[in-house]
Design an enzyme around this catalytic site. Structure first.
Site, short mmCIF file in Angstrom:
data_model
loop_
_atom_site.label_atom_id
_atom_site.label_comp_id
_atom_site.label_asym_id
_atom_site.label_seq_id
_atom_site.Cartn_x
_atom_site.Cartn_y
_atom_site.Cartn_z
N THR A 168 34.64 47.76 32.78
CA THR A 168 32.43 48.07 32.27
C THR A 168 31.91 47.88 34.20
O THR A 168 31.73 47.52 34.61
CB THR A 168 32.15 46.26 32.00
OG1 THR A 168 32.70 46.84 30.95
CG2 THR A 168 30.39 46.95 31.80
N LYS A 205 27.99 50.22 26.50
CA LYS A 205 28.16 49.16 26.94
C LYS A 205 26.96 47.99 27.51
O LYS A 205 27.66 47.10 27.38
CB LYS A 205 29.72 48.93 27.84
CG LYS A 205 30.15 47.87 28.40
CD LYS A 205 31.35 47.07 27.67
CE LYS A 205 31.06 45.53 27.57
NZ LYS A 205 32.43 45.46 28.40
N LYS A 253 28.05 39.83 36.67
CA LYS A 253 28.31 41.59 37.31
C LYS A 253 27.48 42.14 35.52
O LYS A 253 27.15 43.23 36.17
CB LYS A 253 29.31 41.67 37.68
CG LYS A 253 30.02 43.14 37.72
CD LYS A 253 30.50 44.07 37.07
CE LYS A 253 31.35 43.67 35.84
NZ LYS A 253 32.19 44.52 34.88
#
Length: 305
Positions: A101, A176, A244
């Site tokens: 990701t 995502k 993150k």
């Protein structure tokens, strides 16, 4: 179409999810060569039948399809475009699939670098956590050329059940990001509901049993709620990695000039978890902050320490 025993698969990144994903590929009949920054994880992969390499470059040299799933954008850039990276060893025609990701913009830049060398790239981040990785039921969000997706679909089917082509390179990472927005808000809803129920004197297990089957149901409630009740804060997905992901979301939102008030709140609450030393706990460690804010004890005594 079958690729089994004919296409050599390289797999880079053997974390909580990567180890299971690589093993599922092996068990589906694909020859797998792995590399991981920490050697002990490669030793574990050898035990279930993987070959090992000394660098991402070497992985690419012996593979037709190379899959990466590592921590953050700089990590992907290093293992793909670094001096000993995938592109240093890949042949024209190689397919690179990044299942990490990372930033959609960085993905587009890497795809352009790969294309300049005749390497076809897909961004294919996943959702489903450690359970989905282990069971081969991940959702896979794919950006890139659709014909390349169809070429590697049998590999994806060994790792996931919901495989969706989202658009050109970067689209998988954008979807995502949408996923992580909803994960964060569902997580907050879960811990607030648990806090409300506990303070009101309602049995938490019964509350979860009922609400998971109705309109309030979510993956977080069904999978993480019971862990909270048991006091199990072990990471299926850590606070550090969720932060993150939320950083990527908020950076992209800034570029889009889009306010994301709920996502920003979750980011700040998880930062409080980090300030208390919980970076490596599962994201459901957010419950510890709610306990403090609401002066309510939810975790069993002695857990989460």
């Amino acid at each position: 179409m079958t690729l089994k025993n004919t296409v050599r698969v390289g797999f880079i990144g053997l974390g909580i999810m990567g180890q299971s994903m690589a093993r599922n590929l092996h068990e589906a009949g694909f020859p797998v060569t792995v590399w991981n920054r920490t050697e002990v994880k490669m030793n574990l992969a050898q035990e279930w039948g993987a070959a090992t390499a000394t660098s991402p470059r070497e992985v690419a040299q012996v593979s037709d399809v190379v899959i990466t799933i590592v921590g953050d954008t700089p990590d992907v850039e290093k293992v793909v475009a670094g001096e000993e990276g995938v592109l240093a060893g890949a042949k024209p025609g190689t397919i690179l699939v990044d299942m990490s990701t990372i930033s959609p913009d960085a993905t587009r830049q890497l795809a352009a670098k790969a294309a300049a060398q005749g390497v076809r790239m897909l961004d294919a981040p996943v959702s489903g956590g450690d359970v989905g990785a282990r069971d081969g039921t991940l959702s896979i969000m794919v950006g890139g050329a659709e014909d390349v997706l169809e070429e590697v679909r049998p590999l994806f089917e060994a790792m996931g059940k919901n495989i969706v082509h989202c658009g050109p390179n970067g689209a998988g990472q954008t979807v995502k990001a949408c996923n992580q927005i909803m994960c964060g808000l569902n997580l907050l809803g879960m811990v607030e509901a648990l806090s409300f129920a506990k303070k009101a004197g309602v049995d938490l297990e019964k509350m979860i049993q009922v609400t998971t089957q109705g309109a309030a149901g979510s993956w977080a409630l069904a999978n993480l709620g019971p862990r909270v009740v048991k006091g199990d804060l072990a990471p299926g997905f850590s606070v550090r990695f969720q932060q993150k992901d939320l950083r990527i979301v908020l950076q992209e939102a800034e570029h889009l000039e889009l306010p994301l008030l709920g996502t920003a709140a979750v980011n700040q609450l998880l930062r409080s978890v980090q300030a208390q030393g919980g970076s490596e706990d599962g994201t459901h460690a957010l419950i510890s902050v709610m306990e403090q804010l609401g002066n309510v004890e939810i975790l069993p005594e002695g857990s989460g320490e």
